[in-house]
Design a protein around this motif. Structure first.
Motif, short mmCIF file in Angstrom:
data_model
loop_
_atom_site.label_atom_id
_atom_site.label_comp_id
_atom_site.label_asym_id
_atom_site.label_seq_id
_atom_site.Cartn_x
_atom_site.Cartn_y
_atom_site.Cartn_z
N LYS B 274 -11.21 -51.66 -8.99
CA LYS B 274 -11.25 -52.59 -10.12
C LYS B 274 -12.44 -53.54 -10.01
O LYS B 274 -13.09 -53.85 -11.01
CB LYS B 274 -9.94 -53.39 -10.13
N VAL B 350 -4.97 -56.75 -15.54
CA VAL B 350 -4.90 -55.39 -14.99
C VAL B 350 -4.91 -55.49 -13.47
O VAL B 350 -5.70 -56.24 -12.90
CB VAL B 350 -6.11 -54.56 -15.48
N ALA B 353 -7.31 -50.19 -11.80
CA ALA B 353 -8.02 -49.42 -12.81
C ALA B 353 -7.94 -47.94 -12.46
O ALA B 353 -8.06 -47.57 -11.30
CB ALA B 353 -9.47 -49.85 -12.87
N TRP B 410 -6.36 -51.08 -23.04
CA TRP B 410 -5.12 -51.85 -23.00
C TRP B 410 -3.92 -50.93 -23.24
O TRP B 410 -2.91 -50.98 -22.53
CB TRP B 410 -5.23 -52.94 -24.06
N ALA B 413 -3.34 -48.79 -20.28
CA ALA B 413 -2.72 -49.58 -19.21
C ALA B 413 -1.24 -49.75 -19.49
O ALA B 413 -0.41 -49.69 -18.57
CB ALA B 413 -3.42 -50.93 -19.09
N GLU B 417 2.35 -49.24 -17.34
CA GLU B 417 2.34 -50.67 -17.10
C GLU B 417 2.87 -51.05 -15.71
O GLU B 417 2.44 -52.02 -15.13
CB GLU B 417 3.12 -51.40 -18.18
N THR B 420 -0.27 -50.55 -13.49
CA THR B 420 -1.59 -51.09 -13.84
C THR B 420 -1.59 -52.51 -14.36
O THR B 420 -2.65 -53.11 -14.49
CB THR B 420 -2.26 -50.20 -14.91
N LEU B 421 -0.42 -53.08 -14.66
CA LEU B 421 -0.41 -54.42 -15.25
C LEU B 421 0.40 -55.40 -14.41
O LEU B 421 1.32 -55.02 -13.70
CB LEU B 421 0.17 -54.38 -16.67
#
Lengths: 517, 517
Positions: B274, B350, B353, B410, B413, B417, B420-421
Motif C-alpha cells: 500500500k 484502505v 491494496a 472503492w 475494496a 471489505e 481491505t477496509l
C-alpha cells in the motif's frame, strides 16, 4: 479565551461520548466510532499527515529544481565562446535558479516547522494545504519576472501577494489547529502554556505577510527598499540567531533550550523532520535524474520524413546524431544516482536532522540541480575545443561541491554525534571509515579529474568519460578497498598501540558521560 | 544446495558471534555491532529499503507521465479544426503515452513484487537497483521509437535489450537475496521450502528476458511476431489468471491461497504494498500538477525587448497575453489537487491494496496524466469556437473517467471489505456515505457539465469555469451537505423502519460471521 475554547471542546467531547452511549444504533454512531478509533489508534491519522507531507515535499522539490530548465534551454551557438554565453547565463538565469531554490526551500522549511506543530490533519487542513502549495508553485514564476524586469514593480507585487496569502493560510492553519487540540503535536497538546505557544507561533508566521505588505507598498514608492525588506524577512531570523550563536561561542555560555522550545526558534540545532528532509531530497534527485530524459523523449525522436531524406532511411544513422545526448543522459543519471546513494547511506546513520544540516543539504541539492545542465554542456561542443574543456571542468566543480556539502553534513553530525548519529557510527571503527570513504570518493575523484584536465587538456573528454565509468565500480569495491586500507594502516601503526587505547577510551567514555549528564 | 548455503551462512554467523566475544576491542567490532544492531532493531534496515523504494517510485512515476509532454507540445494551428489534429494526435502520440504508462506500470508492479520478497537491502542491492532504474527510465524512449518507426527493427531491439538486462539484474537481485537470507521477507526467511520459492520466483522473472530474447531475434526475421511475443509476455500471466478466476467463479469453487503463496501469483487479490501504491500515486499527481508551471516558467517570461517594442514597455499588457495559460495552470492544479485529495481520503480507509485495485488505480492515473493537456487545449482556441467546446468536453470526459476509476477502487475494496477496509468504513454509516459523496462528486459534476455544454454550447467556457470555482467549495462543504442529505433521508424514510433494522442487522452480522469463519 483559548482556555474557554478548550473547555468547550472538552465539553463537546464529553457530550459526544454520552450521546454515543445513549444511542448506539443511530447512524451517527459509525462516525463517532471512526473518529475515536482514528484518534486512539494514532496510526491512521499519522499516516494521513504523512502522506499529505510526502505529496507537498514532492511538489516543492519539483518546483525548486525546474528553474534550471530555462538555463538548460538557452541556446548556445557552437561557434560562440562558452565564456561569453556563460557570463550571460550567469548574470540572470543561474542567479534566478539559485535564488528560486533558496526561496522555495525557505518556504519548505516554514512548511516543515508548521507541520511539526500540527501533526494530525483533517479534510479542512488538507484543502488549505493544497491552496498553499498552489501558491508556492507559483513563486518561481514571480521570481523570474522580478529578475527579468527588476525595475518594474509588477514582479515584486505578485511575489508579495503570494507570500501574504501563504502567510495568512498558514496562520489560519495554526488557529484551526489550536482550536482542535487533538491535531497538535503531543508535546504542545499536554503542555500547560498552549496559549503562549499559539501566540509565539502566530507572531513568527504573521511577521512574513506584514513585511511583504510593506514591501508591496514600497514597490510603488521606492522599489529598492522593497527588495531590502524581502531580504530582511528571509534572512533576519537566521542572522540574529547566528550572531547569538557566535556570541555564545565566544563568551562560552552554553544555553540548552528544552526540547519543546526548539520549535520556531531558528536555532541551528532546531529539529527538522528527518523523513521530510529525505522525501524532499529524494524528490529533487529523482527530478534531476530524469530532466535529461524528459528532453530526449520530447526532442530526440527523429522525424520520419527527415530520416527518409537526410539519412536514406537509416534510423541508426539518424540516432547516432543524438549519441552525445544519450551519453549526457547516462552520465548525469549515474552521477545523480550515486550522489543519491551516498546521501542515502549517510542518512541511514543519522537519527535526527537539525536545521544546519538541512541548510548544508540544500546547498548540496542546489549543486545537484545544476548537474544536468553541466552534463549537457559537456557534449554540446566540438571535440577538444576550449568550450568543451571548460564545460567538463564546470561539471567537475559542481560534482565536487555537491559531494563536499554532503561531507559537511557528516562532519556537522559528528559534532553532535550523541544526538544526531546512531551509536555504532560514532568516532572510530570500520563502519565509520567506510562512511567517510563513501563521502570522500566523489570530491577526491572530481578534484583529481579537474587537475588532470588542466594538465592534459587534450585528453579532457577521455579522462572525464573514464572517471564516469570507474566511479560506479569504485563504489562497488569500496568496502573491500576500505578493509584493505584499514589493515594496511594497522600493519603500519602496529608498533604504536595508542590507536587501540583511543578506541577503548572512546567506548568507556560513553557510559561515563551518560552517568554525568 | 540452498540448504548447504544456509548452513554455511549460519556457521558464518556463529563464527562471527564467537569472534566478537573473543576480541571485543578489535576494530572489526563496531562493524559487527552495526550489523547486529541494524538486524535486531529492524528499524534502520527497514528504513533503508523504504527510502530506496520511495526514490524508485519517484523515478518511475516521473517516467510514466512524461510521455504526455510530446503530446502537449504538438503545435495545433488555431484555425485548424481540432477534430483533424486530434485524430492525428490520437493515432500515435496519445497511444504512445498510454502504452508507455502501461509498460512502465507493469515494470513498477514487477519491482514491487521483487521488493516484497526482498525486504532489506545493502549497498550492492542499492546499486543494482539504481542500474535497473536507469534502464526503466530509458524504456519510454525506445517505445516512442517503436511507435514512430514500426517497420524498423531498431526500436524493438533496443526495447528487448533493456528488458533483458532489467530481467537479468532482477534475477541477480533474487539470487543475491536468497544467498543472504536476512535480506528476505520474514515469511520466506522462516519458511522451510526456501528453495522452492527461489526457483518459483526465478522462473517467473527469467521468463521475461527469455521471451524478449526471442522477440529480438524474430525482429530481424518477421517483426510482427516479435510484437506478438512482447504483448504475450506482458499480458499472458494476467490473461491466464483472469481466465482461471472466471472459471472458478462459474464453477463456484473458491480456492483460498495461503498468504505467503500469493507472492508472484498474479492473482487479482495478490497483495500490493500500500505504501508503494501511495508513493507512486503521489509522484504522478505531483508531476502532473506541475507540468503546466514547468512550461510557463520556461516559455512565458516575456522578453525585455519584445515588451519594449510590442507593448510600449507595459509588462501587464505583455502578461495578459499569457492569461489563458495561467488560468489553465490554476485549473489543472486545482483539479489534480482535489483528485489527489479524494485518493488520499480513499486510501486512508484502505488497509491492504490488491493487484486489481492497483490496476484500477493505474487507469485513474493514466487519465490524470492527460489532464494538463486537456486544460491546455481548453484555452488554446478562440472563444465560442467548435474547437473550444470539444476541448472542454474532452476535459470533462477525462476528469469523469479519473473519478470513475477511483470510485471503482472503492467498490472493489467494498467487495472484500473484511480484508481491505478499516472496520469503521464498512457498509453503512455516515462516514461511509461521506466517502461515497467525495468519490462521486467529480464524476457527477463533470457529467452535468458535459451535458450542459452540449445543450448550452454557447456558454460552454463560462459553465466550465463556474464548475472549476464551485468544486473546491463543494469539497469544503461536503461534510455538511452529507449530514443534511442523511437527515433528510431519515426524515423521508422514518415511517419505514427497516433501514434501522438493516443497520442493526449489518452490525450483528459482523461478530456472527467472525464466529462462523
Amino acid at each position: 479565551m483559548a482556555e474557554k475554547e478548550e473547555n468547550e471542546i472538552i465539553e463537546h467531547h464529553v457530550s459526544e461520548e454520552m450521546e454515543k452511549k445513549r444511542s448506539r444504533t443511530r447512524d451517527s454512531h459509525s462516525f463517532l466510532e471512526s473518529a475515536t478509533i482514528s484518534e486512539k489508534e494514532g496510526h491512521s491519522s499519522t499516516q494521513s499527515s504523512h502522506r499529505l507531507l510526502a505529496y507537498s515535499d514532492a511538489l516543492i522539490s519539483i518546483i525548486a529544481t525546474i528553474m534550471i530548465l530555462p538555463v538548460a534551454h538557452t541556446k548556445i551557438e557552437p561557434d560562440q565562446e562558452l565564456q561569453e554565453s556563460l557570463q550571460q547565463l550567469l548574470t540572470t538565469k543561474i542567479a534566478v535558479y539559485l535564488m528560486t531554490f533558496l526561496i522555495v526551500t525557505v518556504a519548505w522549511a516554514a512548511h516543515i516547522r508548521l507541520f511539526q506543530v500540527i501533526e494530525r490533519i483533517d479534510d479542512f487542513l488538507a484543502l488549505l494545504n493544497l491552496a498553499c502549495m498552489m501558491l508556492i508553485t507559483f513563486l518561481p514564476y514571480t521570481f523570474s519576472l522580478m529578475a527579468t524586469f527588476p525595475e518594474v514593480p509588477l514582479g515584486i507585487l505578485l511575489f508579495c501577494a503570494c507570500a501574504i496569502v501563504i502567510g495568512l493560510i498558514q496562520a489560519v492553519i495554526v488557529i484551526y489547529g489550536f482550536g482542535h487540540p487533538y491535531l497538535l503535536n503531543d508535546h504542545i497538546q499536554i503542555s500547560e502554556n498552549q496559549t503562549f505557544y499559539k501566540r509565539h507561533i502566530l507572531k513568527i508566521i504573521l511577521r512574513v505577510p506584514a513585511f511583504c505588505f510593506f514591501a508591496g507598498i514600497f514597490s510603488f514608492i521606492f522599489f529598492p527598499l522593497s527588495y531590502v525588506l524581502l531580504a530582511l524577512v528571509i534572512f533576519l531570523p537566521y542572522i540574529t540567531q547566528s550572531l547569538k550563536w557566535c556570541g555564545n561561542k565566544i563568551v562560552g555560555r552554553q544555553e540548552e533550550l528544552p526540547e519543546s522550545m526548539l520549535l520556531y526558534s531558528y536555532h541551528p540545532s532546531e529539529p527538522l523532520s528527518k523523513e521530510r528532509v529525505e522525501a524532499f531530497t529524494d524528490g529533487v534527485y529523482a527530478i534531476v535524474a530524469t530532466l535529461l530524459i524528459l528532453d530526449i523523449c520530447k526532442d530526440n525522436v527523429p522525424d520520419r520524413n527527415e530520416v527518409k531524406e537526410k539519412y536514406q532511411g537509416s534510423l541508426i544513422a539518424a540516432l547516432s546524431e543524438f549519441g552525445p545526448e544519450f551519453l549526457a543522459y547516462f552520465g548525469s543519471f549515474v552521477t545523480v544516482g550515486l550522489l543519491w546513494f551516498v546521501h542515502h547511506s549517510l542518512f541511514l546513520h543519522v537519527t535526527k536532522a537539525t536545521r544546519f544540516m538541512g541548510l548544508l543539504n540544500t546547498f548540496s541539492l542546489a549543486c545537484v540541480g545544476g548537474l544536468p545542465l553541466a552534463y549537457q554542456l559537456t557534449h554540446e561542443f566540438t571535440k577538444n575545443s576550449r568550450n568543451e574543456l571548460e564545460a567538463i571542468q564546470i561539471s567537475c566543480v559542481i560534482i565536487f561541491f555537491a559531494g563536499i556539502f554532503q561531507l559537511a553534513i557528516w562532519v556537522t553530525a559528528l559534532f553532535n554525534e550523541r544526538e544526531t548519529l546512531h551509536p555504532y557510527m560514532r568516532y572510530g571503527g570500520r563502519e565509520h571509515a567506510f562512511m567517510f570513504a563513501k563521502l570522500a570518493l566523489y570530491p577526491s575523484v572530481t578534484l583529481t579529474t579537474f587537475f588532470l584536465t588542466c594538465i592534459l587538456s587534450k585528453f579532457s573528454a577521455q579522462i572525464f568519460h573514464l572517471m564516469q565509468i570507474v566511479v560506479p565500480f569504485a563504489f562497488l569495491a569500496l568496502r573491500v578497498l576500505v578493509s584493505v586500507a584499514l589493515s594496511l594502516l594497522k600493519l603500519v601503526f602496529r608498533p604504536a598501540k595508542p590507536m587501540h587505547n583511543a578506541l577503548e577510551e572512546d567506548e568507556s567514555r560513553l557510559p561515563f558521560n551518560d552517568v554525568v549528564s
